[in-house]
Motif scaffolding. Structure first.
Motif, mmCIF file in Angstrom:
data_model
loop_
_atom_site.group_PDB
_atom_site.id
_atom_site.type_symbol
_atom_site.label_atom_id
_atom_site.label_comp_id
_atom_site.label_asym_id
_atom_site.label_seq_id
_atom_site.Cartn_x
_atom_site.Cartn_y
_atom_site.Cartn_z
ATOM 1 N N PHE A 1 0.875 -1.177 0.000
ATOM 2 C CA PHE A 1 0.000 0.000 0.000
ATOM 3 C C PHE A 1 0.908 1.220 0.000
ATOM 4 N N GLN A 2 0.990 1.913 -1.135
ATOM 5 C CA GLN A 2 1.981 2.981 -1.244
ATOM 6 C C GLN A 2 1.342 4.250 -1.795
ATOM 7 N N PHE A 3 2.024 5.377 -1.549
ATOM 8 C CA PHE A 3 1.405 6.678 -1.824
ATOM 9 C C PHE A 3 1.895 7.373 -3.076
ATOM 10 N N LYS A 4 3.002 6.928 -3.671
ATOM 11 C CA LYS A 4 3.680 7.756 -4.669
ATOM 12 C C LYS A 4 3.079 7.548 -6.060
ATOM 13 N N VAL A 5 2.098 8.366 -6.387
ATOM 14 C CA VAL A 5 1.410 8.222 -7.668
ATOM 15 C C VAL A 5 2.339 8.501 -8.846
ATOM 16 N N GLU A 6 3.385 9.312 -8.622
ATOM 17 C CA GLU A 6 4.256 9.723 -9.721
ATOM 18 C C GLU A 6 5.025 8.557 -10.343
ATOM 19 N N PHE A 7 5.218 7.469 -9.589
ATOM 20 C CA PHE A 7 5.952 6.341 -10.166
ATOM 21 C C PHE A 7 5.131 5.059 -10.117
ATOM 22 N N LYS A 8 3.832 5.202 -10.073
ATOM 23 C CA LYS A 8 2.930 4.058 -9.973
ATOM 24 C C LYS A 8 3.180 3.036 -11.087
ATOM 25 N N ASN B 1 0.888 -7.593 -4.764
ATOM 26 C CA ASN B 1 -0.242 -6.743 -5.129
ATOM 27 C C ASN B 1 0.049 -5.313 -4.701
ATOM 28 N N VAL B 2 -0.127 -4.367 -5.615
ATOM 29 C CA VAL B 2 0.181 -2.965 -5.330
ATOM 30 C C VAL B 2 -1.089 -2.128 -5.369
ATOM 31 N N LYS B 3 -1.319 -1.384 -4.302
ATOM 32 C CA LYS B 3 -2.385 -0.394 -4.280
ATOM 33 C C LYS B 3 -1.752 0.965 -4.032
ATOM 34 N N THR B 4 -2.040 1.924 -4.902
ATOM 35 C CA THR B 4 -1.463 3.259 -4.796
ATOM 36 C C THR B 4 -2.551 4.270 -4.453
ATOM 37 N N VAL B 5 -2.334 5.010 -3.394
ATOM 38 C CA VAL B 5 -3.247 6.083 -3.000
ATOM 39 C C VAL B 5 -2.414 7.318 -2.720
ATOM 40 N N GLY B 6 -2.661 8.387 -3.444
ATOM 41 C CA GLY B 6 -1.888 9.607 -3.239
ATOM 42 C C GLY B 6 -2.397 10.699 -4.147
ATOM 43 N N ASP C 1 -5.943 11.402 0.335
ATOM 44 C CA ASP C 1 -5.254 11.425 1.622
ATOM 45 C C ASP C 1 -4.734 10.031 1.939
ATOM 46 N N TYR C 2 -3.421 9.821 1.746
ATOM 47 C CA TYR C 2 -2.834 8.513 1.992
ATOM 48 C C TYR C 2 -2.952 8.118 3.457
ATOM 49 N N GLY C 3 -2.656 9.080 4.351
ATOM 50 C CA GLY C 3 -2.695 8.775 5.773
ATOM 51 C C GLY C 3 -4.054 8.280 6.226
ATOM 52 N N ALA C 4 -5.113 8.963 5.780
ATOM 53 C CA ALA C 4 -6.463 8.555 6.153
ATOM 54 C C ALA C 4 -6.816 7.208 5.538
ATOM 55 N N SER C 5 -6.379 7.001 4.290
ATOM 56 C CA SER C 5 -6.663 5.729 3.620
ATOM 57 C C SER C 5 -5.937 4.574 4.293
ATOM 58 N N LEU C 6 -4.718 4.834 4.775
ATOM 59 C CA LEU C 6 -3.957 3.799 5.470
ATOM 60 C C LEU C 6 -4.650 3.424 6.783
ATOM 61 N N LYS C 7 -5.115 4.428 7.516
ATOM 62 C CA LYS C 7 -5.827 4.158 8.773
ATOM 63 C C LYS C 7 -7.077 3.323 8.513
ATOM 64 N N GLY D 1 -9.340 -4.142 8.815
ATOM 65 C CA GLY D 1 -8.745 -5.466 8.851
ATOM 66 C C GLY D 1 -7.994 -5.849 7.594
ATOM 67 N N GLU D 2 -7.846 -4.895 6.659
ATOM 68 C CA GLU D 2 -7.101 -5.148 5.430
ATOM 69 C C GLU D 2 -5.701 -4.549 5.551
ATOM 70 N N GLU D 3 -4.947 -5.047 6.514
ATOM 71 C CA GLU D 3 -3.638 -4.482 6.807
ATOM 72 C C GLU D 3 -2.636 -4.852 5.716
ATOM 73 N N PRO D 4 -1.941 -3.890 5.134
ATOM 74 C CA PRO D 4 -0.934 -4.206 4.118
ATOM 75 C C PRO D 4 0.301 -4.826 4.745
ATOM 76 N N ASP D 5 1.080 -5.509 3.924
ATOM 77 C CA ASP D 5 2.327 -6.115 4.379
ATOM 78 C C ASP D 5 3.494 -5.138 4.279
ATOM 79 N N ILE D 6 3.462 -4.296 3.250
ATOM 80 C CA ILE D 6 4.431 -3.211 3.080
ATOM 81 C C ILE D 6 3.635 -1.927 2.926
ATOM 82 N N PHE D 7 4.019 -0.893 3.681
ATOM 83 C CA PHE D 7 3.361 0.396 3.514
ATOM 84 C C PHE D 7 4.358 1.512 3.772
ATOM 85 N N ASN D 8 3.903 2.737 3.806
ATOM 86 C CA ASN D 8 4.797 3.892 3.908
ATOM 87 C C ASN D 8 4.553 4.678 5.181
#
Length: 437
Positions: A50-57, A77-82, A86-92, A98-105
């Motif tokens: 779950f990552q925020f950087k839309v510029e290199f999606k 699996n990659v989900k990009t929100v940015g 609001d990445y922070g709100a989307s991550l929360k 209960g859909e906790e990512p394995d890698i996030f920012n």
């Protein structure tokens, strides 16, 4: 002029380890073996990113595909929100649902505090061992490394070289606010002849542009350019608040309107990339977007001016914008697969080439001596860092949500005419102090 050890350390390490380099959501390669991340035999492992950087999606997803080819037992699996979201709100929301990512920012020490109970120790990774001096300070706790730096970034005022030349403006002479103001007024007086709608595109809809990056330039000094000093501070004084106000006013007054409905995409794509404005406050992360709109313009016609800060003329903010973290609550094999992937991205030959050539990153790691920085904006920022002409990224040390939820909102209210600038500072100071009690 004050110089923070953190950033001078980055500049020194950057110069020492990347001397051969020229420039605010991965296929098998025999020579890509800087780290041992070979695919495992047995059942497949799925890693959710779950990552925020839309510029290199798109580039990131391409690299993910390459990694999956090399490691057929790993699915990523990659989900990009940015961008405008609001990445922070989307991550929360992701965690609460209960859909906790394995890698996030995470952005820095305040984010580490919020998610520390989920963060795996990455001290044993090859990437952590290769990280440049100072880049892990904000994500280290009790001798544990809890995050790996994305890259180094810098920002300022990107300008259209051709428009400046046609207007008779010498960018080398713009070192003070007064010189910038004069240049902006010249651009405004000639906008019809120059074919621009306004000197600036100021995306006041984006709280992060103001509350993170604009404000950081004028807050760095009072925290000695140290993200940890900001993190440990009980209050914020706005010692350069008057300068922050006039720079905000200048951008807002001479921008395409209405600024409060102007977003990042409109700023970068519709206005700057298409030559409708001469200036935008952004950093090297916009290069891929500009290149997708007009490759020739991106390569040859974009320059970088420092944001004018008294006492720091000719300096730009340079730092680590974000970190990759691994969720230790994931299954053990997923945690290990996540570490392996991050190591591969930053330490394998394939990954390193992608980082510099496709992501257009300024590396935050050793081992890139034989690679070139791929775009001219990043090259300029690298030159500033190499010469030590940098300001710190202190906004990542602010209380959680403060830069956007308190300061950014207050600045929007000011631009709307609902509050005074004094009230901006009062509201933001109160929010900082209440968060630190």
């Amino acid at each position: 002029m004050k110089r923070n050890k953190f950033y001078s350390g980055i500049a020194t390490a950057l110069l020492a380890s990347t001397v051969a380099l020229a420039g605010c959501s991965f296929g098998s390669d025999e020579s890509s073996g800087d780290s041992d991340t070979g695919g495992s035999s047995g059942e497949s492992v799925t890693v959710d990113v779950f990552q925020f950087k839309v510029e290199f999606k798109e580039q990131f997803e391409e690299l993910v595909s390459k990694y999956e080819e090399e490691n057929p037992d790993v699915n990523i699996n990659v989900k990009t929100v940015g961008g405008g979201n609001d990445y922070g709100a989307s991550l929360k929301t992701s965690f609460s649902s209960g859909e906790e990512p394995d890698i996030f920012n995470v952005g820095g020490p305040t984010d580490v505090d919020e998610y520390e109970s989920y963060l795996a120790d990455l001290s044993d990774t090859a990437a952590a061992d290769a990280a440049l001096e100072g880049t892990l300070t904000g994500v280290s706790r009790d001798d544990k490394v809890l995050g790996l730096p994305f890259n180094q970034e810098g920002y300022g005022l990107l300008y259209n070289k051709q428009v400046f030349e046609e207007a008779g403006i010498n960018p080398d002479e713009i070192t003070t606010f007064e010189a910038l103001e004069e240049a902006v007024q010249t651009l405004d007086s000639q906008k019809d002849e120059l074919g621009i709608d306004a000197p600036f595109a100021f995306p006041a809809k984006e709280k992060w542009v103001m509350g993170n990056h604009l404000a950081n330039a004028y807050l760095a000094d009072e925290f000695n350019h140290s993200v940890m000093e900001a993190y440990e501070a009980d209050t914020v004084e706005f010692a350069m608040g008057d300068q922050m106000k006039r720079f905000t006013d200048l951008q807002n007054e001479y921008s395409v309107q209405p600024t409060l409905s102007l977003d990042y995409s409109q700023q970068v794509e519709e206005n700057f990339s298409l030559g409708k404005v001469a200036l935008i406050q952004q950093g090297n992360w916009v290069y891929n977007t500009i290149e997708s709109m007009d490759p020739e313009f991106a390569q040859n016609n974009v320059g970088l001016l420092p944001i004018p800060v008294e006492g720091y003329e000719g300096s730009i903010p340079v730092g680590v914008p974000n970190y990759w973290v691994v969720n230790k609550e994931s299954d053990d094999e997923v945690v290990q697969a996540s570490k392996d992937f991050l190591d591969w991205m930053y330490t394998s030959d394939t990954g390193k080439k992608f980082v510099t050539e496709e992501f257009k990153f300024i590396p935050a790691y050793e081992g890139y001596e034989d690679l070139e920085i791929a775009d001219p904006i990043s090259q300029e920022i690298y030159n500033y860092a190499k010469e030590g002409n940098t300001l710190g990224w202190v906004f990542l040390g602010a209380p959680t949500g403060w830069t956007e939820g308190a300061l950014g909102v207050a600045m929007q209210e000011y631009i709307a005419g609902d509050i005074t600038w004094d009230e901006v500072e009062q509201k933001a100071t109160k929010a900082w102090e209440e968060s630190r009690q």
